[in-house]
Write an enzyme that holds these catalytic residues in place. Structure first.
Site, mmCIF file in Angstrom:
data_model
loop_
_atom_site.group_PDB
_atom_site.id
_atom_site.type_symbol
_atom_site.label_atom_id
_atom_site.label_comp_id
_atom_site.label_asym_id
_atom_site.label_seq_id
_atom_site.Cartn_x
_atom_site.Cartn_y
_atom_site.Cartn_z
ATOM 1 N N LYS A 229 21.700 14.308 44.171
ATOM 2 C CA LYS A 229 22.333 13.133 44.772
ATOM 3 C C LYS A 229 21.330 12.027 45.078
ATOM 4 C CE LYS A 229 26.545 15.160 46.691
ATOM 5 N NZ LYS A 229 27.318 15.479 47.923
ATOM 6 N N ARG A 263 26.343 24.285 46.647
ATOM 7 C CA ARG A 263 27.063 23.726 45.498
ATOM 8 C C ARG A 263 26.077 22.936 44.629
ATOM 9 N NH1 ARG A 263 29.566 18.831 44.200
ATOM 10 N NH2 ARG A 263 31.464 19.036 42.906
#
Length: 301
Positions: A229, A263
């Site tokens: 991210k 995740r």
């Protein structure tokens, strides 16, 4: 830590143990997800991706058909279902033992994935905020629910970062919504603090550092998704494709602070992080026991 900490999930009748952390592997069937290398299309490519997740040790597959990155194209529910159908059919028919999570904020898509294809988890980035029917639908179809923290929607979330205390706000958000879900009869809830969603770069790191406060306050298991991210590649002046090392480092921090589900796009490095973290636990427990015994013997401390 809550005495009744949840260490199992009931996934449509099958129990998944969280006594040891597990990895959720991402399968993107969107043409515009923020990390281009994660996009998969075509039956053989999908099968190859699922085989890779299983071979590397993923306990759950998380399937997404709607990109939540800022500026992503809006997708109709019909298109979302169309994108999901090939991978959900493949998972149902060829990999029935692999628990399947579907990343959607739409109640009708959640029902479709569960009733038509046997998905066992719904991963809602909006925490029920983008579809008023989501909570009642989850209660009706009785699947595990990932409750993520986000303000606004993917288009507006970047402007909604005015927290007095980001960690306490996330904690309050969870407490309120857990209560609503419990009242409706939802039993298996997973908490995702929503790294990268309606949080500044600094707030993401503050929240990660204080993740243990959420872990020790609430009984529900924590899921952390920081994989590749912008909180990593913006800080390092790199790109999603160069953010694997940073992802692994932050996953290790998350495990230390109580995360039970990681995740990720890259399963093997996450599994290695878990293995190394687990190798340290006997020594950490020993140190905690020594500390406890010392203070018991010396009341002045």
């Amino acid at each position: 830590m809550p005495y009744n900490k949840r260490l199992t999930l009931n996934l449509s009748g099958k129990l998944l143990s969280l006594e040891h952390p597990v990895v959720m592997g991402i399968i993107n069937v969107t043409p515009d997800s923020f990390y281009p290398d994660s996009r998969v299309s075509g039956e053989e490519a999908l099968r190859t991706r699922v085989d890779e997740l299983i071979r590397e040790g993923a306990a759950i597959a998380d399937v997404g058909a709607y990109s939540s990155r800022p500026g992503a194209e809006e997708v109709s529910s019909e298109e979302e279902r169309r994108r999901l159908t090939p991978i959900l059919r493949l998972l149902r028919d060829e990999y029935p033992e692999l628990p399947v999570s579907v990343d959607t904020f739409r109640a009708e898509v959640a029902r479709f994935a569960v009733e038509e294809y046997g998905a066992t988890i719904i991963n809602d980035i909006s925490g029920g905020g983008l579809d008023k029917d989501m909570y009642r639908t989850i209660a009706d179809i009785q699947v595990a629910y990932i409750l993520m923290h986000m303000r606004g929607n993917p288009k507006t979330m970047g402007e909604m970062t005015d927290y007095k205390d980001v960690t306490l706000d996330v904690l309050d958000y969870f407490i309120q919504r857990i209560g609503q879900l419990r009242e409706l009869g939802v039993h298996d809830i997973i908490l995702d603090p929503g790294f990268g969603f309606s949080k500044t770069l600094e707030q993401n790191y503050e929240l990660l550092e204080r993740l243990g406060e959420i872990h020790t306050t609430l009984s529900e298991p924590l899921l952390v998704g920081v994989s590749r991210k912008s909180m990593i590649y913006r800080l390092l002046n790199s790109s999603p494709s160069e953010a694997l090392n940073g992802t692994t480092a932050l996953n290790a921090f998350a495990l230390e602070r109580g995360a039970k589900i990681i995740r990720v796009h890259d399963v093997a490095p996450a599994m290695e992080a878990i293995k190394l973290y687990e190798a340290m636990q006997p020594y950490q427990r020993r140190d905690e026991a020594i500390h406890y015994t010392y203070h018991r013997q010396d009341p002045a401390n």
